[in-house]
Design a protein around this motif. Structure first.
Motif, PDB file in Angstrom:
ATOM      1  N   GLY A  86      38.407  29.583  16.182  1.00  0.00           N
ATOM      2  CA  GLY A  86      36.973  29.833  16.311  1.00  0.00           C
ATOM      3  C   GLY A  86      36.444  30.867  15.331  1.00  0.00           C
ATOM      4  O   GLY A  86      35.367  31.419  15.534  1.00  0.00           O
ATOM      5  N   THR A  93      32.141  32.246  11.670  1.00  0.00           N
ATOM      6  CA  THR A  93      31.428  32.261  12.944  1.00  0.00           C
ATOM      7  C   THR A  93      31.152  33.724  13.305  1.00  0.00           C
ATOM      8  O   THR A  93      31.635  34.652  12.626  1.00  0.00           O
ATOM      9  CB  THR A  93      32.278  31.620  14.052  1.00  0.00           C
ATOM     10  N   ASP A  94      30.426  33.937  14.391  1.00  0.00           N
ATOM     11  CA  ASP A  94      30.204  35.314  14.859  1.00  0.00           C
ATOM     12  C   ASP A  94      31.541  35.982  15.179  1.00  0.00           C
ATOM     13  O   ASP A  94      31.766  37.138  14.838  1.00  0.00           O
ATOM     14  CB  ASP A  94      29.302  35.335  16.096  1.00  0.00           C
ATOM     15  N   GLU A  95      32.441  35.232  15.819  1.00  0.00           N
ATOM     16  CA  GLU A  95      33.776  35.759  16.128  1.00  0.00           C
ATOM     17  C   GLU A  95      34.531  36.064  14.835  1.00  0.00           C
ATOM     18  O   GLU A  95      35.222  37.076  14.735  1.00  0.00           O
ATOM     19  CB  GLU A  95      34.561  34.755  16.983  1.00  0.00           C
ATOM     20  N   GLY A  96      34.387  35.198  13.843  1.00  0.00           N
ATOM     21  CA  GLY A  96      35.029  35.411  12.547  1.00  0.00           C
ATOM     22  C   GLY A  96      34.538  36.683  11.880  1.00  0.00           C
ATOM     23  O   GLY A  96      35.324  37.436  11.295  1.00  0.00           O
ATOM     24  N   ARG A  97      33.243  36.943  11.960  1.00  0.00           N
ATOM     25  CA  ARG A  97      32.692  38.182  11.384  1.00  0.00           C
ATOM     26  C   ARG A  97      33.252  39.409  12.105  1.00  0.00           C
ATOM     27  O   ARG A  97      33.576  40.419  11.477  1.00  0.00           O
ATOM     28  CB  ARG A  97      31.170  38.168  11.440  1.00  0.00           C
ATOM     29  N   GLU A 133      39.788  27.669  11.966  1.00  0.00           N
ATOM     30  CA  GLU A 133      38.802  26.917  12.747  1.00  0.00           C
ATOM     31  C   GLU A 133      39.264  26.748  14.194  1.00  0.00           C
ATOM     32  O   GLU A 133      38.457  26.889  15.125  1.00  0.00           O
ATOM     33  CB  GLU A 133      38.553  25.561  12.098  1.00  0.00           C
ATOM     34  N   VAL A 178      36.085  30.304  11.863  1.00  0.00           N
ATOM     35  CA  VAL A 178      35.268  29.638  10.849  1.00  0.00           C
ATOM     36  C   VAL A 178      34.844  28.278  11.385  1.00  0.00           C
ATOM     37  O   VAL A 178      35.410  27.772  12.359  1.00  0.00           O
ATOM     38  CB  VAL A 178      36.016  29.439   9.499  1.00  0.00           C
ATOM     39  N   THR A 179      33.872  27.725  10.739  1.00  0.00           N
ATOM     40  CA  THR A 179      33.445  26.366  11.041  1.00  0.00           C
ATOM     41  C   THR A 179      33.145  25.679   9.721  1.00  0.00           C
ATOM     42  O   THR A 179      32.895  26.342   8.704  1.00  0.00           O
ATOM     43  CB  THR A 179      32.219  26.357  11.984  1.00  0.00           C
TER      44      THR A 179
END
Length: 145
Positions: free
Chosen positions: A81, A100-104, A78, A83-84
């Motif tokens: 950035g 998140t988009d960054e996580g994907r 988290e 996951v949230t």
């Protein structure tokens, strides 16, 4: 062939060979992750990505760690950035973990690093040997359930 940790003149056992191969594959995969993502965090990211919005308990179960340790892992993801946390729609007292988009995007890089490492690692085997190995490993996996 002799196991350097075993008695002189004795061949390594199948379990030793399999474990050492798994460690070698993991080292090769981990070297492609870059310095800012540990293999453990990458596995957690894959769990969240595979299971969609999921509770911390599910992450802990799949990583085979204590729920408190899963909290620490998710906290790290988290902070980066990746996951949230979001309220669980089925239980407003609980929270879920969501990519998140960054996580994907990072997960896609992790999956590509894993694919490349696997291709390089198993590339020393011919097509027929890879098919045989896949069949044997699947049989072992099914027999252990």
């Amino acid at each position: 062939m002799r196991d350097v940790d075993g008695p002189p003149g004795e061949d390594p056992s199948l379990d030793e060979l399999l474990m050492e191969s798994a460690r070698a594959l993991r080292r090769q995969w981990a070297s492609g992750l870059g310095p800012d993502l540990s293999p453990h965090d990458a596995r957690a990211l894959r769990v969240v990505g595979r299971h969609g919005p999921t509770r911390l308990g599910v992450v802990a179960e799949h990583l085979r760690i204590a729920p408190r340790s899963a909290t620490d892992v998710v906290d790290r993801l988290e902070l980066r950035g990746l996951v949230t946390r979001a309220p669980d729609p089925d239980d407003r007292r609980a929270m879920t973990v969501v990519l998140t988009d960054e996580g994907r995007a990072v997960l896609a890089e992790v999956d590509e690093a894993r694919r490349r490492a696997g291709a390089a690692f198993f590339g020393v085997l011919g097509e027929r040997d890879r098919a045989t190995l896949a069949r044997l490993l699947a049989r072992l996996d099914a027999g252990s359930r």
